[in-house]
Design an enzyme around this catalytic site. Structure first.
Site, mmCIF file in Angstrom:
data_model
loop_
_atom_site.group_PDB
_atom_site.id
_atom_site.type_symbol
_atom_site.label_atom_id
_atom_site.label_comp_id
_atom_site.label_asym_id
_atom_site.label_seq_id
_atom_site.Cartn_x
_atom_site.Cartn_y
_atom_site.Cartn_z
ATOM 1 C CG HIS A 175 -0.338 -0.230 2.607
ATOM 2 N ND1 HIS A 175 0.626 0.811 2.902
ATOM 3 C CD2 HIS A 175 -0.537 -1.133 3.309
ATOM 4 C CE1 HIS A 175 0.835 0.454 4.296
ATOM 5 N NE2 HIS A 175 0.128 -0.555 4.523
ATOM 6 C CG HIS A 226 4.038 -1.492 2.121
ATOM 7 N ND1 HIS A 226 2.839 -1.783 1.822
ATOM 8 C CD2 HIS A 226 4.569 -2.064 3.556
ATOM 9 C CE1 HIS A 226 2.424 -2.631 3.001
ATOM 10 N NE2 HIS A 226 3.200 -2.658 3.752
ATOM 11 C CB CYS A 247 -1.872 -6.868 19.281
ATOM 12 S SG CYS A 247 -2.334 -6.744 17.559
ATOM 13 C CB CYS A 300 1.503 -5.724 17.411
ATOM 14 S SG CYS A 300 0.628 -4.156 17.142
ATOM 15 C CB CYS A 358 -4.187 -3.823 18.949
ATOM 16 S SG CYS A 358 -2.710 -2.810 18.067
ATOM 17 C CG HIS A 417 -3.013 -4.082 14.196
ATOM 18 N ND1 HIS A 417 -1.846 -4.340 14.994
ATOM 19 C CD2 HIS A 417 -2.579 -3.772 13.075
ATOM 20 C CE1 HIS A 417 -0.957 -4.178 14.108
ATOM 21 N NE2 HIS A 417 -1.196 -4.075 12.815
ATOM 22 C CE LYS A 476 -4.605 2.876 10.735
ATOM 23 N NZ LYS A 476 -4.257 1.957 11.994
ATOM 24 C CE LYS A 490 -9.129 -2.657 -0.178
ATOM 25 N NZ LYS A 490 -8.344 -3.638 0.560
HETATM 26 ZN ZN LIG Z 1 -1.703 -4.509 16.952
#
Ligand SMILES: [Zn+2]
Length: 510
Positions: free
Chosen positions: A17, A20, A125, A128, A143, A146, A296, A299
């Site tokens: 994405h 990266h 998590c 993570c 988390c 996430h 953030k 989708k």
């Molecule tokens: Zn996490």
């Protein structure tokens, strides 16, 4: 010592994405700039492949973890040429050579007395692959990164004696104020250290997809230590038969996102100290790229900017330029296809593209492509003197947006110079042929300098322009007024065609 820059290695289960692309392009700009300086340079990226999420996903698809990792790693490997990225090596943590080196280094940590057995219980998590401290747990026992519910985990592990490194880490931060950049991230890391360090899990007992602990083969190393060590292990086997450690370790820059701050600024230097290895020179922490709404990307919110769609619609150079121009490197920033389009049209097409085509066209029209060998306009040249050092100084501090802005001011300066000196008027008056020579030579040399300096951001475009000016060198030492002879020049096709703007992404992709 050579210049060594790394990206984070990308977790192989994720789909590539914008984040990266961002880290990778930034590291690429740094690597390309240092190569321009004639320095020995090594640029590393790759994939992080071990751990529970890969093992779980493989199981769900009826595959061996290795098969899933092979398939998913390829997507990241394929991304690099699409982004115009010039990495020297692509490491995979499932490489046998990496695993063997991880065992060797962590065995040394064990033998140096920094490993002990203990019972770990805490909130974990799985995404993570990390236990969360009390102050890291978000509302609803989730988390914070996430936003998934944490699970209670307890197991007998090998522990790394992180607590023994509190003082040495504080000393490192004291002695080297630019170890972590920018400053606010340094302060965040330092306050984490000062809040008190607990020993951390070094191994997992229930998992087999990882690097085996050599002194207790029922365990594999906790994926984070295995992953962090990639920066070091890669140098031992990237070039077969060569060991690059002496030339490139410690790394000059680790470029990371702020979600993995703690691992790189606390655990990583500590484990290196425990192994008796030098710590990296700098960790540069960039911010988050957000959706157009400043939230953030997700989708479900429909605010995701897909780097491949940007490449389809505007070309890879526009993506590279946009990411380091529109969001100041180091901070957070909103992103959108509309904003890419604005930068593309207003700056790449109307400023740089227009400058390059006007300059080369005038050389061809008025001087048959010869670049007059005459003294440069002193006032204009003064605005370019020392620019190479300014840009190098910014890149040395990973101030990639500031470096780009310093260059862009000169692109604008050159466009103003065209308007002020009006070569088309001078061309009508034979008695002013010397003035026209001076204006054309000064413009060509100014355009040459900005293209040498812009080369790391826009590698293909700048080579086209330098070639059209008959001055192909991209060496940084040539980014000075009058440093090299130019010509003959030839005309350029439009570098950033306007029509691209009207192509909808769906049509471009089909
Ligand atoms: Zn996490």
């Amino acid at each position: 010592m050579g210049f060594y820059v790394t990206t984070p290695i990308y977790y192989v289960n994720a789909a590539p994405h914008l984040g990266h692309a961002y880290s990778t392009i930034a590291a690429d700009v740094m690597a390309r700039h240092h190569r321009q300086r004639g320095e020995a340079t090594f640029f590393l990226t790759g994939t992080d492949e071990h751990g529970e999420p890969v093992a779980d996903a493989a199981k769900a698809q009826g595959l061996e973890p290795r098969e899933l990792a092979d398939r998913n790693a390829q997507r990241f490997r394929d991304l690099m040429p699409v982004l115009g990225v010039s990495n020297d090596f692509f490491i995979r943590t499932s490489d046998a050579e990496h695993g063997a080196k991880v065992q060797e280094v962590l065995q040394r940590v064990h033998d140096n007395g920094f490993v002990h057995k203990g019972l770990y219980e805490g909130w974990y998590c799985p995404r993570c692959a990390d236990f969360k401290a009390e102050n890291e747990i978000a509302e609803g026992n989730r988390c914070p990164i996430h936003e998934i519910e944490l699970v209670r985990e307890s197991e007998e592990n090998w522990f790394f004696a992180l607590s023994q490194f509190q003082e040495r880490l504080e000393q490192l931060y004291e002695e080297r104020p630019d170890f972590v950049q920018p400053r606010e991230r340094r302060n965040e890391a330092l306050s984490f250290i000062k809040s008190g360090l607990n020993d951390v899990s070094l191994s997992r007992a229930k998992l087999t997809w990882g690097v085996t602990v050599p002194w207790d083969t029922d365990h594999v190393f906790y994926v984070w230590f295995d992953a962090l060590l990639n920066y070091y292990t890669a140098l031992t086997y990237a070039r077969p038969g060569e060991d690059l450690v002496d030339e490139f370790w410690p790394a000059t820059y680790h470029v990371i996102g702020k979600d993995i701050l703690k691992f790189h600024t606390v655990f990583w230097p500590a484990i290196l100290m425990a192994a008796g290895l030098p710590v990296p020179e700098h960790v540069f922490v960039h911010g988050f790229l957000l959706g157009a709404d400043g939230r953030k990307m997700s989708k479900s919110l429909g605010n995701v900017l897909d780097p491949l769609e940007v490449v389809d619609r505007y070309g890879v150079e526009a993506l590279r330029f946009y990411l380091l121009r529109d969001v100041t490197f180091g901070g957070d920033g909103a992103t959108s296809m509309e904003a890419v389009g604005r930068r593309y049209t207003a700056e790449l097409a109307d400023e740089l593209g227009n400058l390059a085509s006007r300059t080369t066209a005038m050389l061809v029209r008025y001087r048959d492509g010869e670049v007059p060998a005459t003294a440069l306009d002193g006032a204009l040249a003064a605005d370019f003197t020392g620019l190479d050092a300014t840009v190098a100084g910014h890149v040395d501090q990973a101030e990639l947006s500031q470096a780009l802005d310093a260059i862009w001011q000169r692109v604008r300066r050159l466009n103003r110079y065209v308007e002020e000196s009006a070569p088309w008027t001078l061309a009508k008056d034979d008695s002013r042929a010397d003035d026209l020579d001076r204006v054309l030579a000064s413009l060509a040399d100014g355009l040459r300098i900005v293209c040498v300096l812009l080369h790391p951001w826009l590698p293909e475009t700048t080579v086209k322009v330098l070639d059209a000016l008959g001055a192909p060198s991209t060496a940084l030492q040539d980014a000075r007024p009058g440093a090299v002879a130019l010509g003959p020049a030839h005309k350029l096709e439009p570098l950033f065609p306007k029509e691209r703007d009207s192509v909808p992404p769906a049509a471009a992709a089909s």
